[in-house]
Design an enzyme around this catalytic site. Structure first.
Site, PDB file in Angstrom:
ATOM      1  N   ARG A 183      -9.213 -25.394  44.420  1.00  0.00           N
ATOM      2  CA  ARG A 183      -9.498 -26.039  45.699  1.00  0.00           C
ATOM      3  C   ARG A 183     -10.143 -25.046  46.663  1.00  0.00           C
ATOM      4  O   ARG A 183     -10.056 -23.833  46.497  1.00  0.00           O
ATOM      5  CB  ARG A 183      -8.207 -26.592  46.314  1.00  0.00           C
ATOM      6  CG  ARG A 183      -7.667 -27.831  45.626  1.00  0.00           C
ATOM      7  CD  ARG A 183      -6.314 -28.244  46.184  1.00  0.00           C
ATOM      8  NE  ARG A 183      -5.263 -27.292  45.860  1.00  0.00           N
ATOM      9  CZ  ARG A 183      -3.987 -27.409  46.230  1.00  0.00           C
ATOM     10  NH1 ARG A 183      -3.620 -28.448  46.965  1.00  0.00           N
ATOM     11  NH2 ARG A 183      -3.102 -26.513  45.881  1.00  0.00           N
ATOM     12  N   LYS A 217      -3.773 -22.328  49.973  1.00  0.00           N
ATOM     13  CA  LYS A 217      -2.448 -21.830  49.611  1.00  0.00           C
ATOM     14  C   LYS A 217      -2.094 -20.568  50.381  1.00  0.00           C
ATOM     15  O   LYS A 217      -2.939 -19.934  51.016  1.00  0.00           O
ATOM     16  CB  LYS A 217      -2.384 -21.565  48.107  1.00  0.00           C
ATOM     17  CG  LYS A 217      -2.451 -22.829  47.261  1.00  0.00           C
ATOM     18  CD  LYS A 217      -1.312 -23.794  47.552  1.00  0.00           C
ATOM     19  CE  LYS A 217       0.032 -23.267  47.069  1.00  0.00           C
ATOM     20  NZ  LYS A 217       1.132 -24.223  47.348  1.00  0.00           N
ATOM     21  N   TYR A 226      -1.208 -23.932  53.726  1.00  0.00           N
ATOM     22  CA  TYR A 226       0.143 -24.235  53.250  1.00  0.00           C
ATOM     23  C   TYR A 226       0.891 -22.909  53.148  1.00  0.00           C
ATOM     24  O   TYR A 226       0.412 -21.968  52.519  1.00  0.00           O
ATOM     25  CB  TYR A 226       0.109 -24.895  51.865  1.00  0.00           C
ATOM     26  CG  TYR A 226      -0.354 -26.330  51.865  1.00  0.00           C
ATOM     27  CD1 TYR A 226       0.398 -27.323  52.503  1.00  0.00           C
ATOM     28  CD2 TYR A 226      -1.520 -26.702  51.214  1.00  0.00           C
ATOM     29  CE1 TYR A 226      -0.024 -28.643  52.505  1.00  0.00           C
ATOM     30  CE2 TYR A 226      -1.941 -28.030  51.204  1.00  0.00           C
ATOM     31  CZ  TYR A 226      -1.195 -28.989  51.847  1.00  0.00           C
ATOM     32  OH  TYR A 226      -1.602 -30.304  51.848  1.00  0.00           O
ATOM     33  N   HIS A 271       4.924 -22.765  53.214  1.00  0.00           N
ATOM     34  CA  HIS A 271       6.222 -22.971  52.549  1.00  0.00           C
ATOM     35  C   HIS A 271       7.118 -21.742  52.699  1.00  0.00           C
ATOM     36  O   HIS A 271       7.676 -21.230  51.728  1.00  0.00           O
ATOM     37  CB  HIS A 271       6.015 -23.306  51.071  1.00  0.00           C
ATOM     38  CG  HIS A 271       5.257 -24.576  50.848  1.00  0.00           C
ATOM     39  ND1 HIS A 271       5.801 -25.813  51.122  1.00  0.00           N
ATOM     40  CD2 HIS A 271       3.989 -24.799  50.405  1.00  0.00           C
ATOM     41  CE1 HIS A 271       4.903 -26.758  50.844  1.00  0.00           C
ATOM     42  NE2 HIS A 271       3.806 -26.169  50.414  1.00  0.00           N
ATOM     43  N   GLU A 281       2.224 -27.995  56.054  1.00  0.00           N
ATOM     44  CA  GLU A 281       3.345 -28.842  55.625  1.00  0.00           C
ATOM     45  C   GLU A 281       4.361 -29.143  56.714  1.00  0.00           C
ATOM     46  O   GLU A 281       5.202 -30.029  56.532  1.00  0.00           O
ATOM     47  CB  GLU A 281       4.063 -28.219  54.412  1.00  0.00           C
ATOM     48  CG  GLU A 281       4.918 -27.007  54.712  1.00  0.00           C
ATOM     49  CD  GLU A 281       4.143 -25.697  54.713  1.00  0.00           C
ATOM     50  OE1 GLU A 281       4.777 -24.640  54.877  1.00  0.00           O
ATOM     51  OE2 GLU A 281       2.913 -25.735  54.549  1.00  0.00           O
ATOM     52  N   ASP A 332       7.520 -25.450  45.372  1.00  0.00           N
ATOM     53  CA  ASP A 332       7.037 -24.426  46.307  1.00  0.00           C
ATOM     54  C   ASP A 332       7.896 -24.350  47.564  1.00  0.00           C
ATOM     55  O   ASP A 332       7.829 -23.383  48.320  1.00  0.00           O
ATOM     56  CB  ASP A 332       5.565 -24.650  46.685  1.00  0.00           C
ATOM     57  CG  ASP A 332       5.257 -26.087  47.068  1.00  0.00           C
ATOM     58  OD1 ASP A 332       6.191 -26.901  47.185  1.00  0.00           O
ATOM     59  OD2 ASP A 332       4.065 -26.390  47.248  1.00  0.00           O
TER      60      ASP A 332
END
Length: 355
Positions: free
Chosen positions: A15, A75, A94, A96, A118, A270
């Protein structure tokens, strides 16, 4: 603002954070966008398309980080990225952090400001930047699980749809949110026997109306989960709590009683996952076997379908990129997206998880 798009370096992550169309809209607003060379071909976007959109292509990640104020990724930053980040950067990706205390500490030590896709949450509790990836991961979970049940993949050799005169495979889904609902749709479409667990009474009724007689909708009670997991061929973990690790719903004792060759897959691995025996894995080595059960714990599942995932992600996130590019981090909470501000964890749930 100067916006940077580095190439993703997580294992087999194809991505890219911004499409040429998204970049064109940012250029029109007067921003500058720097894209690392070859950041987009995995999603179908060549350097030439980015140049046509108005971006400047740079040869290395270091150049992108150095010349940019706002770093937009897909990510979380890895060690190679961290060495280029400074206290002057705004990071949007993202993260996490609830499941990665070390990364939280590293980002705080740098002193930067970081927003997480998120944890952006609207008044209706919708997680707009997480929703498209949850939908994709939910749909993927069943096709991956069905593949892993094949004998050559270490599975029990069960076909989820069964065959004339034979029982269907049983799929147990933990969580009836976006990912769980999409997983259920796919499993029902394949002809499997489906059981969905959900703790919210309102959502239980919605799921009952949605799937009627096509699936069993059960309240999340420990003894019921243990009973159904023991009978399952495929267990899907789909529990997410914004900014926090989800509770353990399937214990190691439960896994020990599962049938040999059955499969567990945790979509929210994750964030820590809800299956005690799950561990993060990579696309290049997606599974491991524990107690005779095949475990799939890839943390970036949608990265396997980047043409779809990148475009879906951009539809959800470009609005927020525009907001950050316009005002920077000044007085911006971004609907709960702010996790770290100038080196301090701001998000309450993330702070609790990392303390």
């Amino acid at each position: 603002m100067k916006i940077g798009v580095p190439k993703e370096i997580l294992d087999l992550e194809y991505r890219v954070s911004l499409t040429p169309n998204s970049i064109s809209s940012l250029i029109e607003e007067g921003h500058q966008v720097f894209v690392e060379t070859q950041a987009g071909p995995g999603s179908g976007f060549s350097d030439e398309l980015y140049i046509q959109a108005g971006a400047k292509i740079l040869g290395t990640a270091e150049e992108v980080f150095t010349q940019s104020e706002l770093i937009v990724k897909v990510k979380q930053p890895l060690e190679q990225d961290l060495k280029y980040l400074t206290k002057n950067h705004i990071l949007f990706t993202y993260l996490h952090l609830a499941a990665d205390k070390k990364l939280a500490e590293q980002l705080c030590a740098i002193g930067l400001t970081a927003y997480a896709y998120e944890t952006i949450e609207l008044e209706n509790k919708l997680l707009p930047a997480l929703l498209p990836m949850s939908e994709i991961a939910g749909r993927m979970s069943i096709q991956i699980g069905a593949h892993l049940l094949e004998k050559a993949q270490g599975g029990s050799g069960i076909l989820l749809s069964g065959a004339p005169g034979l029982p269907k495979g049983k799929v147990v889904i933990l969580g009836g949110g976006i990912a769980g609902t999409q997983a259920a749709r796919q499993a029902i479409g394949m002809g499997a026997e489906v059981v969905i667990f959900e703790k919210n009474p309102v959502r239980l009724r919605e799921l009952d109306e949605l799937f009627a007689s096509k699936a069993s909708i059960l309240a999340s009670e420990t003894h019921l989960i243990a009973e159904q997991v023991q009978q399952a061929d495929l267990v899907i973990g789909a529990v997410l709590i914004p900014g926090r690790r989800p509770p353990i719903l399937v214990t190691e004792k439960n896994v020990l009683k599962m049938k040999p060759g059955s499969v567990v897959l945790d979509i929210a691995v994750d964030q820590g996952g809800c299956i005690e025996t799950i561990e993060p894995t990579k696309h290049s080595k997606p599974t491991f076997v524990k107690h005779g059960v095949v475990h799939y714990g890839v943390t970036n599942m949608p990265g396997a379908v980047p043409r779809t995932a990148t475009q879906a992600l951009n539809i959800a996130t470009i609005k927020y990129v525009h907001e950050l590019a316009k005002t920077g981090a000044k007085d911006q909470n971004l609907h709960g997206g702010l996790n770290i501000k100038a080196g301090e964890i701001i998000h309450a749930e993330v702070k609790k998880a990392c303390s």
